[in-house]
Write an enzyme that holds these catalytic residues in place. Structure first.
Site, PDB file in Angstrom:
ATOM      1  N   ARG A  82       8.955   0.978  -3.808  1.00  0.00           N
ATOM      2  CA  ARG A  82       8.084  -0.035  -4.420  1.00  0.00           C
ATOM      3  C   ARG A  82       7.127   0.612  -5.415  1.00  0.00           C
ATOM      4  NH1 ARG A  82       4.962  -3.830  -0.332  1.00  0.00           N
ATOM      5  NH2 ARG A  82       3.652  -1.982  -0.182  1.00  0.00           N
ATOM      6  N   LYS A 184       2.385  -3.397  -7.097  1.00  0.00           N
ATOM      7  CA  LYS A 184       1.084  -3.104  -6.488  1.00  0.00           C
ATOM      8  C   LYS A 184       0.194  -2.431  -7.529  1.00  0.00           C
ATOM      9  CE  LYS A 184      -0.159  -2.011  -1.759  1.00  0.00           C
ATOM     10  NZ  LYS A 184      -0.944  -3.202  -1.507  1.00  0.00           N
ATOM     11  N   GLU A 220       0.819 -16.163  -1.818  1.00  0.00           N
ATOM     12  CA  GLU A 220       0.380 -15.221  -0.769  1.00  0.00           C
ATOM     13  C   GLU A 220      -1.131 -15.165  -0.759  1.00  0.00           C
ATOM     14  OE1 GLU A 220       1.313 -11.078  -1.405  1.00  0.00           O
ATOM     15  OE2 GLU A 220       1.496 -11.360  -3.544  1.00  0.00           O
TER      16      GLU A 220
HETATM   17  N1  PLP Z   1       0.756  -8.759  -0.517  1.00  0.00           N
HETATM   18  C1  PLP Z   1      -0.226  -8.056  -1.103  1.00  0.00           C
HETATM   19  C2  PLP Z   1      -0.889  -8.646  -2.293  1.00  0.00           C
HETATM   20  C3  PLP Z   1      -0.601  -6.809  -0.586  1.00  0.00           C
HETATM   21  O1  PLP Z   1      -1.573  -6.102  -1.157  1.00  0.00           O
HETATM   22  C4  PLP Z   1       0.072  -6.307   0.547  1.00  0.00           C
HETATM   23  C5  PLP Z   1      -0.273  -4.995   1.088  1.00  0.00           C
HETATM   24  O2  PLP Z   1       0.352  -4.015   0.848  1.00  0.00           O
HETATM   25  C6  PLP Z   1       1.082  -7.075   1.125  1.00  0.00           C
HETATM   26  C7  PLP Z   1       1.404  -8.288   0.572  1.00  0.00           C
HETATM   27  C8  PLP Z   1       1.817  -6.590   2.317  1.00  0.00           C
HETATM   28  O3  PLP Z   1       2.755  -5.621   1.976  1.00  0.00           O
HETATM   29  P1  PLP Z   1       3.215  -4.526   3.023  1.00  0.00           P
HETATM   30  O4  PLP Z   1       3.745  -5.269   4.190  1.00  0.00           O
HETATM   31  O5  PLP Z   1       4.265  -3.765   2.302  1.00  0.00           O
HETATM   32  O6  PLP Z   1       2.021  -3.726   3.335  1.00  0.00           O
HETATM   33  C1  COI Z   2      -2.022  -2.862   2.583  1.00  0.00           C
HETATM   34  O1  COI Z   2      -1.798  -3.656   3.481  1.00  0.00           O
HETATM   35  O2  COI Z   2      -1.614  -1.690   2.621  1.00  0.00           O
HETATM   36  C2  COI Z   2      -2.763  -3.236   1.388  1.00  0.00           C
HETATM   37  O3  COI Z   2      -2.720  -2.533   0.435  1.00  0.00           O
HETATM   38  C3  COI Z   2      -3.551  -4.474   1.394  1.00  0.00           C
HETATM   39  C4  COI Z   2      -4.961  -4.278   1.051  1.00  0.00           C
HETATM   40  C5  COI Z   2      -5.619  -5.610   1.167  1.00  0.00           C
HETATM   41  C6  COI Z   2      -5.659  -3.290   1.897  1.00  0.00           C
END
Ligand code: PLP
Ligand code: COI
Length: 346
Positions: A82, A184, A220
């Site tokens: 990612r 991200k 989201e």
């Molecule tokens: N959506 C957003 C905007 C996020 O910042 C995060 C955090 O990483 C997620 C979703 C969840 O992603 P993950 O499950 O890969 O941490």
């Molecule tokens: C994560 O879950 O790793 C994120 O980057 C989300 C953030 C709101 C801390």
């Protein structure tokens, strides 16, 4: 290895400096080998690309101590992939995916004393990130970059841990169609700051963003994807090109189908449908699964039957299975768990 004297059970989601971090530099078209350093300070030129045009992206994953005392992390290869997607979209050089995973392992090993003990409720949050580091004044990508990883011990993202939260439908948008919502990029979070401060000031824990084009579909929150449970026990989760492809959400879809025998629907979710769901949760690395008890849409309340006291029963099963896999007492699918130190020996 002796653990740091930290009150693990009291940790919130905040930064605590640890001893070592990883740093690699990109210059003249190539990455150097990278190394650990004790220096937590970054000194950059005033005109660095990151300061002027926000050329930066990041990742988030966690290291855990399993029941048998191993230190592991969860699907770091997906974070590497990612981050590579984020870099390509932001015209940044990709940090090689295998090296990303090696650097995560090296950084966690070097900070093993900060990995919370099994059963403490805390974890080690790992934050890889990259930014344009040389001066850029015309609007263009930088030529030089720095890739870094720091770690910090954390507790639950939302105060109260597994207590259901209340969120509101936001009037602000998070990501434009064909924009950067699916990567991200730091800029996505910068533009969510006003919305989250405003939500907190109004007494809400988070924002639910709808699709900016039609404002009819669920996207989201600022830091997590949504999962919904239908009254007949299906997992429904929004599909959109402008939400971040959460690794937790993708893992939960697999767990629901293959461990819990549930039906899974990954599709557009109309906001109008939300009132008919039985349970709702936010999922992500930081959030793990945080149950949502109530959604407020401009004064109109949607209260889920699961209530404001506890997680709903289906989300609880998903939570227990996911954390059981991460903590090593439920067998993980092939390739999900990266062992960093066996029995705490790093
Ligand atoms: N959506 C957003 C905007 C996020 O910042 C995060 C955090 O990483 C997620 C979703 C969840 O992603 P993950 O499950 O890969 O941490
Ligand atoms: C994560 O879950 O790793 C994120 O980057 C989300 C953030 C709101 C801390």
């Amino acid at each position: 290895m002796e653990k740091k004297d930290i009150n693990w059970g009291e940790l919130g989601f905040s930064y605590q400096q640890t001893e070592k971090r990883f740093v690699a530099n990109f210059k003249d078209g190539a990455w150097d080998e990278g190394a650990l350093t004790e220096d937590a300070t970054i000194t950059l030129n005033e005109c660095a690309g990151v300061f002027q045009y926000a050329q930066t992206c990041f990742e988030g994953l966690k290291a855990y101590t399993t029941e048998s005392g191993d230190i592991v992390c969860f699907r770091p290869d997906l974070n590497a992939a990612r981050m590579a997607d984020s870099c390509r979209r932001l015209e940044m050089p990709v940090f090689p995916e295998e090296k990303f995973v090696e650097a995560v392992v090296e950084t966690v090993k070097a900070n093993a004393a900060y990995v919370a003990p099994y059963g403490s409720g805390a974890t080690l949050y790992i934050r890889p990130y990259m930014f344009g580091s040389n001066p850029v004044i015309g609007v263009k990508p930088a030529d030089e970059y720095q890739f870094r990883i720091f770690v910090t011990p954390v507790g639950p993202y939302f105060k109260g841990g597994a207590k259901p939260i209340t969120i509101r439908v936001s009037d602000f948008d998070r990501a434009a169609p064909h924009g950067t919502g699916h990567i991200k990029a730091g800029l996505n979070y910068a533009m969510s700051l006003h919305a989250i401060v405003d939500a907190h000031n109004q007494g809400y824990d988070e924002n639910m963003y709808l699709d900016p084009a039609t404002r009819t579909k669920v996207e989201e929150t600022g830091g997590a994807n949504f999962i919904f449970i239908t009254k007949d026990g299906k997992l429904v989760t929004p599909k959109s090109d402008s939400i971040l492809p959460s690794i937790t959400r993708r893992s939960l879809m697999y767990i629901a189908e293959h461990y819990l025998g549930m039906e899974v629907e990954h599709r557009e979710v109309l906001f109008d449908e939300v009132k008919d769901f039985a349970e709702c949760g936010l999922c992500g690395t930081a959030a793990v699964i945080s149950p949502v008890g109530k959604i407020v849409d401009h004064g109109k309340e949607i209260c889920f039957p699961s209530g404001m006291d506890d997680m709903g029963p289906v989300i609880k099963k998903l939570y227990d299975t996911l954390t059981g896999i991460q903590m090593g007492h439920i067998e993980a699918p092939e390739g999900w768990i990266q062992t960093i130190c066996k029995h705490g020996e790093c």
